[in-house]
Each structure stands twice: as structure tokens, then as C-alpha cells.
Motif scaffolding. Structure first.
Motif, PDB file in Angstrom:
ATOM      1  N   UNK A   3       2.716  -8.622 -11.326  1.00  0.00           N
ATOM      2  CA  UNK A   3       3.165  -7.767 -10.223  1.00  0.00           C
ATOM      3  C   UNK A   3       1.943  -7.277  -9.461  1.00  0.00           C
ATOM      4  N   UNK A   4       2.197  -6.641  -8.346  1.00  0.00           N
ATOM      5  CA  UNK A   4       1.101  -6.091  -7.543  1.00  0.00           C
ATOM      6  C   UNK A   4       0.626  -4.799  -8.204  1.00  0.00           C
ATOM      7  N   UNK A   5      -0.277  -4.943  -9.166  1.00  0.00           N
ATOM      8  CA  UNK A   5      -0.770  -3.815  -9.946  1.00  0.00           C
ATOM      9  C   UNK A   5      -2.134  -3.363  -9.422  1.00  0.00           C
ATOM     10  N   UNK A   6      -2.670  -2.362 -10.088  1.00  0.00           N
ATOM     11  CA  UNK A   6      -4.005  -1.871  -9.721  1.00  0.00           C
ATOM     12  C   UNK A   6      -5.039  -2.986  -9.870  1.00  0.00           C
ATOM     13  N   UNK A   7      -4.868  -3.840 -10.871  1.00  0.00           N
ATOM     14  CA  UNK A   7      -5.801  -4.956 -11.073  1.00  0.00           C
ATOM     15  C   UNK A   7      -5.769  -5.918  -9.894  1.00  0.00           C
ATOM     16  N   UNK A   8      -4.561  -6.200  -9.403  1.00  0.00           N
ATOM     17  CA  UNK A   8      -4.419  -7.081  -8.247  1.00  0.00           C
ATOM     18  C   UNK A   8      -5.107  -6.481  -7.021  1.00  0.00           C
ATOM     19  N   UNK A   9      -4.849  -5.205  -6.767  1.00  0.00           N
ATOM     20  CA  UNK A   9      -5.445  -4.553  -5.600  1.00  0.00           C
ATOM     21  C   UNK A   9      -6.967  -4.464  -5.734  1.00  0.00           C
ATOM     22  N   UNK A  10      -7.466  -4.273  -6.952  1.00  0.00           N
ATOM     23  CA  UNK A  10      -8.909  -4.261  -7.182  1.00  0.00           C
ATOM     24  C   UNK A  10      -9.506  -5.632  -6.895  1.00  0.00           C
ATOM     25  N   UNK A  11      -8.832  -6.684  -7.343  1.00  0.00           N
ATOM     26  CA  UNK A  11      -9.279  -8.054  -7.065  1.00  0.00           C
ATOM     27  C   UNK A  11      -9.343  -8.283  -5.554  1.00  0.00           C
ATOM     28  N   UNK A  12      -8.306  -7.890  -4.836  1.00  0.00           N
ATOM     29  CA  UNK A  12      -8.275  -8.060  -3.373  1.00  0.00           C
ATOM     30  C   UNK A  12      -9.412  -7.295  -2.718  1.00  0.00           C
ATOM     31  N   UNK A  13      -9.654  -6.082  -3.157  1.00  0.00           N
ATOM     32  CA  UNK A  13     -10.723  -5.267  -2.585  1.00  0.00           C
ATOM     33  C   UNK A  13     -12.082  -5.921  -2.830  1.00  0.00           C
ATOM     34  N   UNK A  14     -12.324  -6.413  -4.053  1.00  0.00           N
ATOM     35  CA  UNK A  14     -13.609  -7.031  -4.383  1.00  0.00           C
ATOM     36  C   UNK A  14     -13.845  -8.327  -3.618  1.00  0.00           C
ATOM     37  N   UNK A  15     -12.782  -9.066  -3.313  1.00  0.00           N
ATOM     38  CA  UNK A  15     -12.934 -10.341  -2.614  1.00  0.00           C
ATOM     39  C   UNK A  15     -12.808 -10.198  -1.101  1.00  0.00           C
ATOM     40  N   UNK A  16     -12.455  -9.013  -0.621  1.00  0.00           N
ATOM     41  CA  UNK A  16     -12.347  -8.801   0.817  1.00  0.00           C
ATOM     42  C   UNK A  16     -11.023  -9.238   1.406  1.00  0.00           C
ATOM     43  N   UNK A  17     -10.015  -9.399   0.557  1.00  0.00           N
ATOM     44  CA  UNK A  17      -8.685  -9.781   1.036  1.00  0.00           C
ATOM     45  C   UNK A  17      -7.936  -8.510   1.403  1.00  0.00           C
ATOM     46  N   UNK A  18      -7.480  -8.446   2.640  1.00  0.00           N
ATOM     47  CA  UNK A  18      -6.791  -7.252   3.126  1.00  0.00           C
ATOM     48  C   UNK A  18      -5.500  -7.656   3.826  1.00  0.00           C
ATOM     49  N   UNK A  19      -4.515  -6.753   3.833  1.00  0.00           N
ATOM     50  CA  UNK A  19      -3.270  -7.049   4.542  1.00  0.00           C
ATOM     51  C   UNK A  19      -3.502  -7.190   6.050  1.00  0.00           C
ATOM     52  N   UNK A  20      -2.552  -7.792   6.712  1.00  0.00           N
ATOM     53  CA  UNK A  20      -2.604  -7.937   8.166  1.00  0.00           C
ATOM     54  C   UNK A  20      -2.583  -6.532   8.779  1.00  0.00           C
ATOM     55  N   UNK A  21      -3.456  -6.239   9.725  1.00  0.00           N
ATOM     56  CA  UNK A  21      -3.469  -4.913  10.340  1.00  0.00           C
ATOM     57  C   UNK A  21      -2.098  -4.555  10.929  1.00  0.00           C
ATOM     58  N   UNK A  22      -1.631  -3.393  10.579  1.00  0.00           N
ATOM     59  CA  UNK A  22      -0.341  -2.926  11.087  1.00  0.00           C
ATOM     60  C   UNK A  22       0.856  -3.462  10.316  1.00  0.00           C
ATOM     61  N   UNK A  23       0.628  -4.323   9.336  1.00  0.00           N
ATOM     62  CA  UNK A  23       1.713  -4.894   8.531  1.00  0.00           C
ATOM     63  C   UNK A  23       1.369  -4.721   7.057  1.00  0.00           C
ATOM     64  N   UNK A  24       1.352  -3.501   6.600  1.00  0.00           N
ATOM     65  CA  UNK A  24       0.996  -3.204   5.218  1.00  0.00           C
ATOM     66  C   UNK A  24       1.903  -3.986   4.268  1.00  0.00           C
ATOM     67  N   UNK A  25       1.293  -4.682   3.322  1.00  0.00           N
ATOM     68  CA  UNK A  25       2.078  -5.438   2.350  1.00  0.00           C
ATOM     69  C   UNK A  25       2.269  -6.898   2.719  1.00  0.00           C
ATOM     70  N   UNK A  26       1.681  -7.347   3.820  1.00  0.00           N
ATOM     71  CA  UNK A  26       1.791  -8.740   4.251  1.00  0.00           C
ATOM     72  C   UNK A  26       0.395  -9.311   4.478  1.00  0.00           C
ATOM     73  N   UNK A  27       0.186 -10.539   4.004  1.00  0.00           N
ATOM     74  CA  UNK A  27      -1.130 -11.170   4.075  1.00  0.00           C
ATOM     75  C   UNK A  27      -1.055 -12.485   4.833  1.00  0.00           C
ATOM     76  N   UNK A  28      -2.131 -12.795   5.559  1.00  0.00           N
ATOM     77  CA  UNK A  28      -2.250 -14.052   6.293  1.00  0.00           C
ATOM     78  C   UNK A  28      -2.839 -15.096   5.345  1.00  0.00           C
TER      79      UNK A  28
END
Length: 84
Positions: free
Chosen positions: A21-46
């Protein structure tokens, strides 16, 4: 042919990365790799930007990615000969 914009929701992206699931570990991984949601569309990724960030983290250039994804000429020839 019309190109449609396709975005990946957070739960699906977390699953693709091997998280249950989208846990703290997942969000930490995204933060460390520079993966961020689409601006203005929280929870959606390109997906293209996700791929670009993963390539950058791994130090892959576009030429390296193409070399990995395209079969060599020898393997193409072997595949053709196997069909004959």
C-alpha cells in the motif's frame, strides 16, 4: 491516433514498486528518488516522469535504455531463423 494523457494513481504506483500500500516507506522512497505527484493533482503520477527519475537515479542515459530494450542484431537474426 489521439494521444491520451495517462496518469497512475498512488495505490497502483505503490503496487508497481512492490509495496502493499502507499505507506510511509513508499512515500520515503518517492521523496529520495525525486518522484512527485503531478502538480495540482495530489495522488496522481505521470508515468513518463517516473521513468525519467528512475533512469536518472540508476545513471541510465536514453541510449543505454534503448540498448537494453532493443534486441541485438544477432538475437533478431536468431529469432528470424527460428521461424523458418
Amino acid at each position: 491516433m489521439q494521444n491520451e494523457i495517462q496518469l497512475i494513481p498512488t495505490p497502483e504506483l505503490a503496487s508497481l514498486f512492490g509495496y502493499d500500500e502507499a505507506s510511509a516507506s513508499f512515500y520515503d522512497f518517492c521523496r529520495r528518488t525525486g518522484i512527485a505527484p503531478v502538480p495540482g493533482r495530489r495522488g496522481w503520477y505521470d508515468p513518463k516522469l517516473v521513468r525519467a527519475r528512475l533512469d536518472a537515479v540508476q545513471g541510465m542515459t536514453e541510449a543505454m535504455r534503448d540498448a537494453v530494450s532493443k534486441p541485438s542484431l544477432v538475437s533478431q537474426r536468431r529469432a528470424r531463423r527460428a521461424q523458418e
